[in-house]
Scaffold this motif. Structure first.
Motif, mmCIF file in Angstrom:
data_model
loop_
_atom_site.group_PDB
_atom_site.id
_atom_site.type_symbol
_atom_site.label_atom_id
_atom_site.label_comp_id
_atom_site.label_asym_id
_atom_site.label_seq_id
_atom_site.Cartn_x
_atom_site.Cartn_y
_atom_site.Cartn_z
ATOM 1 N N MET A 36 0.955 -1.279 0.084
ATOM 2 C CA MET A 36 -0.160 0.074 0.083
ATOM 3 C C MET A 36 0.766 1.152 0.004
ATOM 4 O O MET A 36 0.429 2.286 -0.667
ATOM 5 N N LEU A 37 1.899 1.092 0.574
ATOM 6 C CA LEU A 37 2.873 2.348 0.795
ATOM 7 C C LEU A 37 3.320 2.680 -0.596
ATOM 8 O O LEU A 37 3.548 3.732 -1.342
ATOM 9 N N ASN A 38 3.861 1.502 -1.206
ATOM 10 C CA ASN A 38 4.450 1.709 -2.590
ATOM 11 C C ASN A 38 3.202 2.096 -3.673
ATOM 12 O O ASN A 38 3.570 3.025 -4.612
ATOM 13 N N GLU A 39 2.085 1.601 -3.623
ATOM 14 C CA GLU A 39 1.157 2.070 -4.438
ATOM 15 C C GLU A 39 0.532 3.666 -4.061
ATOM 16 O O GLU A 39 0.633 4.371 -5.253
ATOM 17 N N GLY A 40 0.850 4.067 -2.994
ATOM 18 C CA GLY A 40 0.535 5.534 -2.974
ATOM 19 C C GLY A 40 1.751 6.185 -3.298
ATOM 20 O O GLY A 40 1.483 7.227 -4.120
ATOM 21 N N ALA A 41 2.835 5.983 -3.160
ATOM 22 C CA ALA A 41 4.120 6.720 -3.964
ATOM 23 C C ALA A 41 4.091 6.575 -5.029
ATOM 24 O O ALA A 41 4.414 7.773 -5.982
ATOM 25 N N ASP A 42 3.645 5.554 -5.710
ATOM 26 C CA ASP A 42 3.707 5.228 -7.276
ATOM 27 C C ASP A 42 2.576 6.371 -7.735
ATOM 28 O O ASP A 42 2.789 7.008 -8.725
ATOM 29 N N HIS A 43 1.603 6.527 -7.237
ATOM 30 C CA HIS A 43 0.332 7.302 -7.608
ATOM 31 C C HIS A 43 0.703 8.693 -7.630
ATOM 32 O O HIS A 43 0.619 9.235 -8.438
ATOM 33 N N LEU A 44 1.442 8.973 -6.374
ATOM 34 C CA LEU A 44 1.909 10.584 -6.649
ATOM 35 C C LEU A 44 3.123 10.492 -7.396
ATOM 36 O O LEU A 44 3.124 11.787 -8.166
ATOM 37 N N ALA A 45 4.015 9.789 -7.740
ATOM 38 C CA ALA A 45 5.342 9.679 -8.686
ATOM 39 C C ALA A 45 4.847 10.110 -10.001
ATOM 40 O O ALA A 45 5.298 10.756 -10.801
ATOM 41 N N LEU A 46 3.442 9.336 -10.195
ATOM 42 C CA LEU A 46 3.041 9.458 -11.896
ATOM 43 C C LEU A 46 1.846 10.405 -11.962
ATOM 44 O O LEU A 46 1.406 10.518 -13.051
ATOM 45 N N GLY A 47 1.900 11.374 -11.173
ATOM 46 C CA GLY A 47 0.972 12.449 -11.267
ATOM 47 C C GLY A 47 -0.462 12.319 -11.023
ATOM 48 O O GLY A 47 -1.269 12.652 -11.472
ATOM 49 N N GLY A 48 -0.719 11.028 -10.225
ATOM 50 C CA GLY A 48 -2.214 10.624 -10.139
ATOM 51 C C GLY A 48 -3.017 11.638 -9.124
ATOM 52 O O GLY A 48 -4.323 11.201 -9.291
ATOM 53 N N ALA A 49 -2.511 12.456 -8.400
ATOM 54 C CA ALA A 49 -3.195 13.321 -7.735
ATOM 55 C C ALA A 49 -4.015 14.301 -8.581
ATOM 56 O O ALA A 49 -3.486 14.982 -9.272
ATOM 57 N N LYS A 50 -5.452 14.400 -8.204
ATOM 58 C CA LYS A 50 -6.162 15.182 -9.237
ATOM 59 C C LYS A 50 -6.119 16.713 -8.860
ATOM 60 O O LYS A 50 -6.363 17.550 -9.642
ATOM 61 N N ASN A 51 -5.739 16.821 -7.488
ATOM 62 C CA ASN A 51 -5.986 18.213 -7.172
ATOM 63 C C ASN A 51 -5.071 18.178 -5.660
ATOM 64 O O ASN A 51 -4.646 17.124 -5.167
ATOM 65 N N PHE A 52 -4.985 19.212 -5.010
ATOM 66 C CA PHE A 52 -4.392 19.374 -3.730
ATOM 67 C C PHE A 52 -4.855 18.478 -2.699
ATOM 68 O O PHE A 52 -4.025 17.993 -1.836
ATOM 69 N N GLU A 53 -6.032 18.434 -2.587
ATOM 70 C CA GLU A 53 -6.743 17.679 -1.715
ATOM 71 C C GLU A 53 -6.632 16.156 -1.682
ATOM 72 O O GLU A 53 -6.163 15.506 -0.506
ATOM 73 N N ASP A 54 -6.500 15.662 -2.982
ATOM 74 C CA ASP A 54 -6.202 14.421 -3.376
ATOM 75 C C ASP A 54 -4.530 14.064 -2.839
ATOM 76 O O ASP A 54 -4.446 12.930 -2.416
ATOM 77 N N TYR A 55 -3.887 15.055 -3.351
ATOM 78 C CA TYR A 55 -2.575 14.761 -2.898
ATOM 79 C C TYR A 55 -2.356 14.825 -1.300
ATOM 80 O O TYR A 55 -1.527 13.992 -0.718
ATOM 81 N N GLN A 56 -2.979 15.400 -0.542
ATOM 82 C CA GLN A 56 -2.976 15.661 0.891
ATOM 83 C C GLN A 56 -3.474 14.280 1.564
ATOM 84 O O GLN A 56 -3.000 13.691 2.385
ATOM 85 N N ARG A 57 -4.624 13.801 0.917
ATOM 86 C CA ARG A 57 -5.117 12.401 1.522
ATOM 87 C C ARG A 57 -4.096 11.346 1.301
ATOM 88 O O ARG A 57 -3.869 10.322 2.033
ATOM 89 N N VAL A 58 -3.541 11.353 -0.081
ATOM 90 C CA VAL A 58 -2.547 10.278 -0.204
ATOM 91 C C VAL A 58 -1.162 10.206 0.628
ATOM 92 O O VAL A 58 -0.722 9.324 1.362
ATOM 93 N N VAL A 59 -0.836 11.499 0.684
ATOM 94 C CA VAL A 59 0.160 11.758 1.573
ATOM 95 C C VAL A 59 -0.099 11.462 3.042
ATOM 96 O O VAL A 59 0.855 10.912 3.803
ATOM 97 N N GLY A 60 -1.129 11.671 3.640
ATOM 98 C CA GLY A 60 -1.647 11.336 4.748
ATOM 99 C C GLY A 60 -1.689 9.869 5.043
ATOM 100 O O GLY A 60 -1.289 9.197 6.115
#
Length: 64
Positions: free
Chosen positions: A17-41
């Protein structure tokens, strides 16, 4: 021992799950800042759980 098997499975799933989250962010998967904050949290929470579990296992190992 069943306890160790469960812990190993949990650690493996947490790491996935950690790797999935990191990959999601690294590939620009965050739709907006709120999504980014959620994944980082989520990554932060999973990291804390992983560290606690590893510490508990180490303490258990040291006691035996």
């Amino acid at each position: 021992m069943v306890y160790m098997d469960i812990c190993d499975l949990l650690l493996k799933r947490i790491r996935e799950m950690l790797n999935e989250g990191a990959d999601h962010l690294a590939l620009g998967g965050a739709k907006n800042f709120e999504d980014y904050q959620r994944v980082v949290g989520r990554i932060e929470g999973l990291s804390l759980i992983e560290r606690e579990l590893l510490d508990l296992l180490k303490n258990q190992e040291d006691e035996t």
